[in-house]
Design a protein around this motif. Structure first.
Motif, PDB file in Angstrom:
ATOM      1  N   VAL A  53      41.201  27.377  44.668  1.00 27.67           N
ATOM      2  CA  VAL A  53      40.972  27.883  43.315  1.00 27.67           C
ATOM      3  C   VAL A  53      39.570  27.448  42.906  1.00 27.67           C
ATOM      4  N   ALA A  54      38.730  28.411  42.623  1.00 28.12           N
ATOM      5  CA  ALA A  54      37.345  28.117  42.258  1.00 28.12           C
ATOM      6  C   ALA A  54      37.085  28.607  40.835  1.00 28.12           C
ATOM      7  N   THR A  55      36.232  27.893  40.133  1.00 28.44           N
ATOM      8  CA  THR A  55      35.846  28.276  38.772  1.00 28.44           C
ATOM      9  C   THR A  55      34.460  28.892  38.814  1.00 28.44           C
ATOM     10  N   TYR A  56      34.292  29.974  38.053  1.00 23.94           N
ATOM     11  CA  TYR A  56      33.043  30.722  38.007  1.00 23.94           C
ATOM     12  C   TYR A  56      32.621  30.871  36.551  1.00 23.94           C
ATOM     13  N   ALA A  57      31.321  30.812  36.309  1.00 27.48           N
ATOM     14  CA  ALA A  57      30.763  31.065  34.973  1.00 27.48           C
ATOM     15  C   ALA A  57      30.202  32.479  34.949  1.00 27.48           C
ATOM     16  N   ILE A  58      30.575  33.225  33.909  1.00 25.43           N
ATOM     17  CA  ILE A  58      30.075  34.587  33.759  1.00 25.43           C
ATOM     18  C   ILE A  58      28.550  34.550  33.666  1.00 25.43           C
ATOM     19  N   ASP A  59      27.889  35.375  34.460  1.00 25.16           N
ATOM     20  CA  ASP A  59      26.424  35.473  34.448  1.00 25.16           C
ATOM     21  C   ASP A  59      26.034  36.567  33.453  1.00 25.16           C
ATOM     22  N   PRO A  60      25.531  36.184  32.267  1.00 24.33           N
ATOM     23  CA  PRO A  60      25.233  37.205  31.253  1.00 24.33           C
ATOM     24  C   PRO A  60      24.141  38.184  31.660  1.00 24.33           C
ATOM     25  N   SER A  61      23.284  37.808  32.605  1.00 29.05           N
ATOM     26  CA  SER A  61      22.220  38.727  33.016  1.00 29.05           C
ATOM     27  C   SER A  61      22.713  39.784  34.012  1.00 29.05           C
ATOM     28  N   HIS A  62      23.935  39.613  34.543  1.00 31.87           N
ATOM     29  CA  HIS A  62      24.513  40.594  35.459  1.00 31.87           C
ATOM     30  C   HIS A  62      25.885  41.068  34.963  1.00 31.87           C
ATOM     31  N   THR A  63      26.152  40.864  33.687  1.00 31.94           N
ATOM     32  CA  THR A  63      27.428  41.269  33.102  1.00 31.94           C
ATOM     33  C   THR A  63      27.151  42.150  31.895  1.00 31.94           C
ATOM     34  N   LYS A  87      25.549  40.338  24.145  1.00 34.74           N
ATOM     35  CA  LYS A  87      25.850  38.909  24.275  1.00 34.74           C
ATOM     36  C   LYS A  87      27.313  38.721  24.645  1.00 34.74           C
ATOM     37  N   LYS A  88      27.513  37.979  25.731  1.00 39.90           N
ATOM     38  CA  LYS A  88      28.856  37.681  26.193  1.00 39.90           C
ATOM     39  C   LYS A  88      28.831  36.384  26.988  1.00 39.90           C
ATOM     40  N   GLU A  89      29.986  35.718  27.048  1.00 37.23           N
ATOM     41  CA  GLU A  89      30.100  34.485  27.815  1.00 37.23           C
ATOM     42  C   GLU A  89      31.546  34.311  28.236  1.00 37.23           C
ATOM     43  N   GLY A  90      31.743  33.519  29.269  1.00 41.29           N
ATOM     44  CA  GLY A  90      33.108  33.271  29.687  1.00 41.29           C
ATOM     45  C   GLY A  90      33.189  32.622  31.049  1.00 41.29           C
ATOM     46  N   THR A  91      34.424  32.438  31.483  1.00 39.76           N
ATOM     47  CA  THR A  91      34.687  31.827  32.775  1.00 39.76           C
ATOM     48  C   THR A  91      35.780  32.611  33.487  1.00 39.76           C
ATOM     49  N   ALA A  92      35.820  32.417  34.786  1.00 38.69           N
ATOM     50  CA  ALA A  92      36.880  33.007  35.598  1.00 38.69           C
ATOM     51  C   ALA A  92      37.313  31.986  36.628  1.00 38.69           C
ATOM     52  N   GLN A  93      38.555  32.070  37.029  1.00 37.08           N
ATOM     53  CA  GLN A  93      39.065  31.289  38.142  1.00 37.08           C
ATOM     54  C   GLN A  93      39.578  32.281  39.168  1.00 37.08           C
ATOM     55  N   LEU A  94      39.347  31.975  40.417  1.00 36.72           N
ATOM     56  CA  LEU A  94      39.717  32.904  41.475  1.00 36.72           C
ATOM     57  C   LEU A  94      40.213  32.141  42.686  1.00 36.72           C
ATOM     58  N   ASP A  95      41.342  32.582  43.210  1.00 35.23           N
ATOM     59  CA  ASP A  95      41.894  32.053  44.449  1.00 35.23           C
ATOM     60  C   ASP A  95      42.248  33.270  45.306  1.00 35.23           C
ATOM     61  N   ILE A  96      41.320  33.643  46.166  1.00 33.36           N
ATOM     62  CA  ILE A  96      41.514  34.843  46.980  1.00 33.36           C
ATOM     63  C   ILE A  96      42.673  34.655  47.955  1.00 33.36           C
ATOM     64  N   ALA A  97      42.767  33.484  48.577  1.00 36.65           N
ATOM     65  CA  ALA A  97      43.855  33.242  49.528  1.00 36.65           C
ATOM     66  C   ALA A  97      45.215  33.279  48.828  1.00 36.65           C
ATOM     67  N   GLY A  98      45.285  32.708  47.639  1.00 34.89           N
ATOM     68  CA  GLY A  98      46.533  32.696  46.881  1.00 34.89           C
ATOM     69  C   GLY A  98      46.761  33.954  46.059  1.00 34.89           C
ATOM     70  N   LYS A  99      45.748  34.837  46.043  1.00 41.66           N
ATOM     71  CA  LYS A  99      45.810  36.107  45.303  1.00 41.66           C
ATOM     72  C   LYS A  99      46.148  35.894  43.825  1.00 41.66           C
ATOM     73  N   THR A 100      45.396  34.963  43.219  1.00 38.70           N
ATOM     74  CA  THR A 100      45.562  34.705  41.792  1.00 38.70           C
ATOM     75  C   THR A 100      44.190  34.657  41.132  1.00 38.70           C
ATOM     76  N   GLY A 101      44.194  34.817  39.833  1.00 40.60           N
ATOM     77  CA  GLY A 101      42.947  34.723  39.085  1.00 40.60           C
ATOM     78  C   GLY A 101      43.208  34.596  37.601  1.00 40.60           C
ATOM     79  N   LYS A 102      42.155  34.246  36.896  1.00 41.70           N
ATOM     80  CA  LYS A 102      42.220  34.087  35.450  1.00 41.70           C
ATOM     81  C   LYS A 102      40.822  34.347  34.911  1.00 41.70           C
ATOM     82  N   VAL A 103      40.733  34.979  33.756  1.00 38.74           N
ATOM     83  CA  VAL A 103      39.429  35.226  33.152  1.00 38.74           C
ATOM     84  C   VAL A 103      39.539  35.117  31.638  1.00 38.74           C
ATOM     85  N   ASP A 104      38.508  34.562  31.035  1.00 34.47           N
ATOM     86  CA  ASP A 104      38.346  34.520  29.584  1.00 34.47           C
ATOM     87  C   ASP A 104      36.924  34.957  29.283  1.00 34.47           C
TER      88      ASP A 104
END
Length: 191
Positions: free
Chosen positions: A23-33, A53-70
């Motif tokens: 499970v990895a955490t990612y920060a939304i890149d506003p310059s590519h979003t 203007k936007k901001e947020g985070t995502a979590q992704l687990d490709i092996a576990g096929k799960t994710g979360k985004v705000d």
């Protein structure tokens, strides 16, 4: 036999730890979003706008096929390229940014096609109302950024919503459609 059981228990413990580590955490890149919307205009053309203007985070687990985004979107950053149109869209007739300065998309159900995210099921909060929205992917990929020296994941997602679900009905009596196309181009950087 006892050593074999201990070894199996140790392997199982290590395997469980490895699965959680995926499970990895990612920060939304506003310059590519970019979050954009499209709505028909009297059956002749399409009006488009975006939120800068936007901001947020995502979590992704490709092996576990799960994710979360705000994802939080600053409604006051709405831009159509036409100041008078921006002003009308920001008024109480539409986004009512004075009372509701932000929009929020949250999701905790990701659908995968192999290792690619194909759909994100979540909710959109707009004008103080929260309704379900499913974003379908037309692209999704993860890559090692040569500039950032980190993994970046993202894609192109879209959904058609009925704006009246959030109480945005201005112009319906003039023939403006209820259906609005949301397009989300997103990239997020692994933290």
């Amino acid at each position: 036999m006892r050593h074999t059981l201990l070894a199996l228990a140790a392997i199982a413990t290590l395997t469980m730890g490895t699965a959680q580590a995926e499970v990895a955490t990612y920060a939304i890149d506003p310059s590519h979003t970019f979050v954009t919307f499209e709505i028909g205009h009297m059956g002749t053309s399409t009006n488009r706008g975006r939120f800068d203007k936007k901001e947020g985070t995502a979590q992704l687990d490709i092996a576990g096929k799960t994710g979360k985004v705000d994802l939080t979107i600053d409604a006051t950053s709405l831009s159509t390229g036409t100041p008078a149109f921006n002003k009308h869209l920001m008024s109480a007739d539409f986004f009512n940014v004075e009372q509701y300065p932000t929009l929020k998309f949250s999701a905790d159900k990701f659908v995968f096609n192999g290792t690619k995210v194909s759909e994100i099921n979540g909710t959109l909060t707009l004008l103080g109302k929260t309704n379900p929205v499913t974003l379908k992917a037309s692209n999704f990929n993860c890559y090692q950024s040569p500039m950032l020296k980190r993994e970046v994941c993202g894609g192109d997602f879209a959904a058609t919503i009925q704006r009246s679900q959030w109480g945005m009905t201005w112009g319906a009596n003039y023939g403006f459609p209820d259906a609005v196309q949301l397009v989300v181009q997103v990239e997020a950087v692994k933290q």
